[in-house]
Design a protein around this motif. Structure first.
Motif, PDB file in Angstrom:
ATOM      1  N   SER A 476      51.090  41.368  35.360  1.00  0.00           N
ATOM      2  CA  SER A 476      51.812  41.206  34.096  1.00  0.00           C
ATOM      3  C   SER A 476      51.033  40.361  33.094  1.00  0.00           C
ATOM      4  O   SER A 476      51.497  40.133  31.974  1.00  0.00           O
ATOM      5  N   GLY A 477      49.847  39.848  33.495  1.00  0.00           N
ATOM      6  CA  GLY A 477      48.989  39.097  32.580  1.00  0.00           C
ATOM      7  C   GLY A 477      49.049  37.600  32.731  1.00  0.00           C
ATOM      8  O   GLY A 477      48.397  36.872  31.977  1.00  0.00           O
ATOM      9  N   ASP A 478      49.801  37.101  33.699  1.00  0.00           N
ATOM     10  CA  ASP A 478      49.936  35.654  33.897  1.00  0.00           C
ATOM     11  C   ASP A 478      49.016  35.214  35.034  1.00  0.00           C
ATOM     12  O   ASP A 478      49.470  34.919  36.153  1.00  0.00           O
ATOM     13  N   ALA A 479      47.706  35.139  34.767  1.00  0.00           N
ATOM     14  CA  ALA A 479      46.737  34.776  35.808  1.00  0.00           C
ATOM     15  C   ALA A 479      46.935  33.348  36.312  1.00  0.00           C
ATOM     16  O   ALA A 479      46.897  33.116  37.533  1.00  0.00           O
ATOM     17  N   LEU A 513      41.505  34.653  40.664  1.00  0.00           N
ATOM     18  CA  LEU A 513      40.371  33.762  40.378  1.00  0.00           C
ATOM     19  C   LEU A 513      39.346  34.469  39.500  1.00  0.00           C
ATOM     20  O   LEU A 513      38.783  33.881  38.568  1.00  0.00           O
ATOM     21  N   HIS A 514      39.124  35.729  39.800  1.00  0.00           N
ATOM     22  CA  HIS A 514      38.190  36.507  38.986  1.00  0.00           C
ATOM     23  C   HIS A 514      38.695  36.640  37.553  1.00  0.00           C
ATOM     24  O   HIS A 514      37.928  36.538  36.589  1.00  0.00           O
ATOM     25  N   ALA A 515      40.010  36.853  37.409  1.00  0.00           N
ATOM     26  CA  ALA A 515      40.594  36.977  36.066  1.00  0.00           C
ATOM     27  C   ALA A 515      40.446  35.686  35.270  1.00  0.00           C
ATOM     28  O   ALA A 515      40.327  35.711  34.040  1.00  0.00           O
ATOM     29  N   GLU A 516      40.433  34.535  35.963  1.00  0.00           N
ATOM     30  CA  GLU A 516      40.282  33.249  35.286  1.00  0.00           C
ATOM     31  C   GLU A 516      38.817  32.840  35.126  1.00  0.00           C
ATOM     32  O   GLU A 516      38.530  31.765  34.598  1.00  0.00           O
ATOM     33  N   GLY A 517      37.900  33.673  35.621  1.00  0.00           N
ATOM     34  CA  GLY A 517      36.480  33.392  35.441  1.00  0.00           C
ATOM     35  C   GLY A 517      35.834  32.567  36.524  1.00  0.00           C
ATOM     36  O   GLY A 517      34.664  32.192  36.396  1.00  0.00           O
ATOM     37  N   ASP A 518      36.548  32.275  37.600  1.00  0.00           N
ATOM     38  CA  ASP A 518      35.971  31.494  38.691  1.00  0.00           C
ATOM     39  C   ASP A 518      35.341  32.462  39.694  1.00  0.00           C
ATOM     40  O   ASP A 518      35.876  32.741  40.761  1.00  0.00           O
ATOM     41  N   VAL A 523      34.581  35.392  44.884  1.00  0.00           N
ATOM     42  CA  VAL A 523      33.745  36.106  45.856  1.00  0.00           C
ATOM     43  C   VAL A 523      33.995  35.587  47.261  1.00  0.00           C
ATOM     44  O   VAL A 523      34.125  36.362  48.222  1.00  0.00           O
ATOM     45  N   GLU A 524      34.083  34.276  47.403  1.00  0.00           N
ATOM     46  CA  GLU A 524      34.334  33.696  48.720  1.00  0.00           C
ATOM     47  C   GLU A 524      35.668  34.177  49.287  1.00  0.00           C
ATOM     48  O   GLU A 524      35.773  34.548  50.464  1.00  0.00           O
ATOM     49  N   MET A 525      36.679  34.167  48.440  1.00  0.00           N
ATOM     50  CA  MET A 525      38.003  34.573  48.901  1.00  0.00           C
ATOM     51  C   MET A 525      38.031  36.062  49.238  1.00  0.00           C
ATOM     52  O   MET A 525      38.634  36.483  50.238  1.00  0.00           O
ATOM     53  N   ALA A 551      34.917  46.106  41.096  1.00  0.00           N
ATOM     54  CA  ALA A 551      35.094  45.602  39.726  1.00  0.00           C
ATOM     55  C   ALA A 551      34.220  44.375  39.482  1.00  0.00           C
ATOM     56  O   ALA A 551      33.602  44.234  38.417  1.00  0.00           O
ATOM     57  N   MET A 552      34.145  43.483  40.465  1.00  0.00           N
ATOM     58  CA  MET A 552      33.303  42.297  40.330  1.00  0.00           C
ATOM     59  C   MET A 552      31.825  42.691  40.255  1.00  0.00           C
ATOM     60  O   MET A 552      31.061  42.121  39.464  1.00  0.00           O
ATOM     61  N   ALA A 553      31.427  43.648  41.064  1.00  0.00           N
ATOM     62  CA  ALA A 553      30.030  44.072  41.062  1.00  0.00           C
ATOM     63  C   ALA A 553      29.639  44.669  39.723  1.00  0.00           C
ATOM     64  O   ALA A 553      28.529  44.438  39.222  1.00  0.00           O
ATOM     65  N   LEU A 554      30.527  45.422  39.120  1.00  0.00           N
ATOM     66  CA  LEU A 554      30.216  46.013  37.818  1.00  0.00           C
ATOM     67  C   LEU A 554      30.042  44.938  36.751  1.00  0.00           C
ATOM     68  O   LEU A 554      29.157  45.027  35.895  1.00  0.00           O
TER      69      LEU A 554
END
Length: 744
Positions: A476-479, A513-518, A523-525, A551-554
């Motif tokens: 819903s967009g609430d990262a 975490l990926h959505a927040e830029g961490d 990757v670890e998780m 998605a992360m790899a791209l």
């Protein structure tokens, strides 16, 4: 001299069988051919057509009604005498024994045995089951093929034999009748409900004088096919109505077989031998020999069976009249309740693909059991069955249906459900709402589940609900909100040792975490989630994690790694028969192709079209941003390709089934790769022990498991893994697995 057979209507859909029968009768070495098949399948009609065509090749053709002849001529002895008399014409004689069933079967077998020494006689018999005579050759005659699930346009349906026969007989009854876009669906349903049985199709076509196809199909639903009647006055009594046909088909059954037929009449078509408890049932073979129990498919080596119409409707009515229907329905519901409960532990681990495919095959019977539990007011059993269908319904794309059952069972009449069950139903309804593309509604439902669960005090269940709440918040967009919920849930599940739930939480947490830029923590998780999913063999969960990894790899400009992850995800989805998440994976693969392989544009169009059509079957919506990206891709493709090429590719994609779409994606040539991290040359620089460690890492084993496997310390494994990653230029265990995959 050949007997002239009276002219009949054109034979439809039997070209191959007619050709095969003609060739057998012409073969000098063949003495007896028996056309076998269910009552009403058209055995006599086929025999007449073939005799008409090749009768002149014999010196004499004689047609005998086996039942009438045995009655009029003192039984078996009389029929044998008459058959031998017919053989006295001299030259080659074709003797047709029609209707060698029930009391006439023994007489017919005796007559054929009496003719065994006469090399000039060829016998063509028609029967429900083989005569059992030495040298008998069988020609099985099955009902006509019916339309595939989903029907089709009227042009496509015309080529389906059952539809073709129905339309021709409908025109005989009403010359103005035509197969149109408006009535094509109803006609396809009629042919399917009647199982392609020619006599049933002809009787149904006659009813179009009185009602349109959509009303006729509605009348036939729910086991009411025996209402069809009105056959020709000069036809045998059993051919004048489906009720008479069914009664004749069941005549002479022994009590055990008749009782089994009654019990099986409450099963929906397509049940498995094991599911129905028929593995050791002796009465199965007699029913199958007579065509009263038909094989309708196979799922991984197990036969799928059905009691065909009109026998099923007749047996069900007979069961109800005897007062046994309620008990049979209860036994059926209890059997499927137990089957679903027994499958539940394996749906998130070893055997997942087999169990999900079996669940899909038994889906109609599970729903029938659910309806029975609801109708008799057993709310708790119905709720437990709905909860047991969680993963199968998601995999099958039965999202709207699942949501409605969750709400219906939770709010049903009768005794109120315990709070724990209502909490779990609310949670599951949120899962279906999210899959349907409504994250806000999913959040609302999961929060209600948490509120109900507080009073129950089930920490494990509340933590699992929190994972799903966090996933819905992320969608819903609430990262930030998602991350806060998921961190707590992940910690709780890990502490409790809930392996599958921990992996699910880790995968969702990685996405937040990926959505927040961490990226590093994400990757670890994600590596932890992938490793766990591989270890417990949860293919569906692993496929979801791989899509996140892609998605992360791209984003990290690693298209080859993204493609490898998506390919594996697609293979996993196909293995379990996934339908809900498959469209998204196909779209992601198509967009990746556009980015990396411009020459694959037509294939990308087909995949986008297939994804669009498959998603339409589930009723799911996609987020607006993703819809916009797909729309941009379609616009770009239509502008870069010739319009005709684009339209053709799109039409091809729309017609693809899910397995065809996956095969289309996986058949894409893998892009050529430069020697880089993970190449064979660099792999050769590893020591033998490091190669062993790398291979075990690629299998998803943890350091502890690798240490146990190789009988070395865990600390030694850690050092080996670090050396492998350094020499291969990898930064994660996922990358090591990808590198090992390229060595092959």
């Amino acid at each position: 001299m050949a007997v002239v057979v009276n002219p009949r209507t054109e034979l439809v859909g039997r070209e191959l069988e007619a050709a095969a029968l003609r060739e057998r009768l012409r073969d000098p070495s063949v003495r007896l051919v028996t056309v076998i098949g269910r009552a009403g399948v058209g055995k006599t009609r086929l025999a007449e057509e073939v005799v008409r065509g090749i009768g002149a090749e014999f010196d004499h053709v004689e047609v005998l009604d086996a039942a009438a002849a045995s009655r009029c001529d003192a039984g078996p002895a009389g029929l044998r005498v008459k058959a031998v008399q017919k053989s006295g014409f001299g030259g080659r004689v074709l003797l047709v024994l029609d209707g060698c069933d029930h009391e006439a079967r023994g007489a017919a077998a005796g007559a054929v045995a009496a003719l065994a020494e006469d090399a000039h006689v060829v016998v063509l018999a028609t029967a429900v089951e083989p005569l059992g005579v030495y040298g008998e050759q069988l020609l099985p005659l099955a009902p006509l093929p019916v339309p595939v699930a989903g029907g089709g346009a009227e042009g496509e349906l015309h080529d389906v034999p059952s539809v073709s026969l129905f339309v021709r007989r409908a025109r005989d009854a009403d010359p103005s009748f035509a197969l149109t876009l408006e009535n094509a669906g109803a006609v396809a349903e009629i042919c399917t409900l009647l199982g392609g049985l020619p006599l049933a199709l002809e009787l149904a076509a006659l009813r179009l004088r009185l009602m349109p196809p959509h009303l006729l199909s509605a009348r036939l639903r729910g086991g009411r096919t025996t209402v069809l009647a009105g056959g020709p006055a000069n036809a045998p009594e059993r051919h004048r109505s489906l009720a008479a046909l069914a009664e004749w088909s069941c005549r002479g059954l022994d009590p055990a077989a008749r009782a089994l037929l009654g019990r099986l009449s409450v099963y929906e078509p397509g049940f498995g031998l094991a599911a129905a408890g028929l593995a050791d049932e002796e009465a199965v073979e007699p029913l199958m020999d007579r065509g009263l129990l038909a094989v309708v498919g196979e799922e991984r080596g197990e036969l799928r069976l059905a009691v065909p119409e009109p026998v099923r409707s007749y047996a069900r009515a007979e069961l109800a009249e005897a007062g046994g229907e309620a008990a049979a329905l209860d036994a059926h519901a209890e059997r499927y309740r137990r089957l679903v409960a027994a499958a539940l532990p394996g749906l998130a681990g070893t055997g997942q693909d087999r169990l999900l495919r079996e669940s899909a095959a038994e889906g109609a019977n599970v729903l029938a059991a659910l309806r029975r539990l609801r109708d008799r007011g057993d709310g708790e059993a119905a709720a437990a069955l709905v909860l047991g269908c969680h993963v199968p319904w998601l995999a099958q794309g039965r999202l709207r249906e699942g949501l409605e059952w969750c709400d219906g069972v939770a709010e049903g009449g009768g005794q109120p459900l315990p709070e724990a069950l209502r909490a779990r139903l609310a949670d599951l309804s949120g899962v279906f709402a999210l899959a349907l593309g409504d994250p806000q509604e999913a959040v609302r439902r999961h929060r209600r589940a948490l509120a109900l669960g507080k009073g129950v005090g089930d920490r494990r269940q509340n933590a699992l609900v929190s994972v799903r709440l966090g996933t819905a918040l992320l969608r819903s967009g609430d990262a930030p909100g998602a991350r806060a919920v998921l961190v707590t849930a992940f910690s709780a599940l890990a502490t409790m040792g809930v392996t599958g739930g921990t992996a699910e939480a880790a995968s969702s947490l990685a996405a937040s975490l990926h959505a927040e830029g961490d990226r590093r923590k994400a990757v670890e998780m994600l590596e932890r989630a992938e490793e766990t999913f591989r270890r417990i063999r949860d293919g569906r969960g692993l496929a979801g994690a791989l899509r996140t990894a892609a998605a992360m790899a791209l984003e990290n400009e690693e298209p080859d790694r993204a493609e490898a992850a998506l390919r594996e995800a697609l293979r996993l989805y196909e293995a379990v028969g996934e339908r809900t998440e498959l469209p998204g994976a196909l779209e992601e693969f198509a967009l990746l192709l556009l980015r990396t392989s411009p020459a694959q544009r037509p294939r990308a169009v087909r995949l986008l079209a297939a994804a669009d059509a498959l998603r339409g079957e589930t009723g799911a919506e996609v987020p607006q941003e993703w819809r916009s990206e797909a729309e941009r891709a379609r616009t770009e493709l239509s502008s870069r390709l010739d319009w005709t090429d684009f339209a053709t590719a799109w039409a091809e994609g729309v017609r693809m089934t899910a397995p065809m779409a996956v095969a289309e994606a996986l058949s894409t040539p893998a892009p050529s790769r430069r020697p880089a991290a993970g190449s064979t040359a660099e792999a050769l620089s590893l020591t033998p022990r490091q190669v062993q460690v790398a291979l075990l890492v690629s299998e998803g084993l943890t350091n502890r498991h690798i240490a146990a496997r190789l009988d070395i310390s865990e600390w030694t494994v850690v050092n080996h893994v670090r050396q492998v990653m350094r020499r291969l230029g990898c930064t994660s265990r996922v990358q090591v697995a990808g590198a090992v995959g390229r060595w092959a």
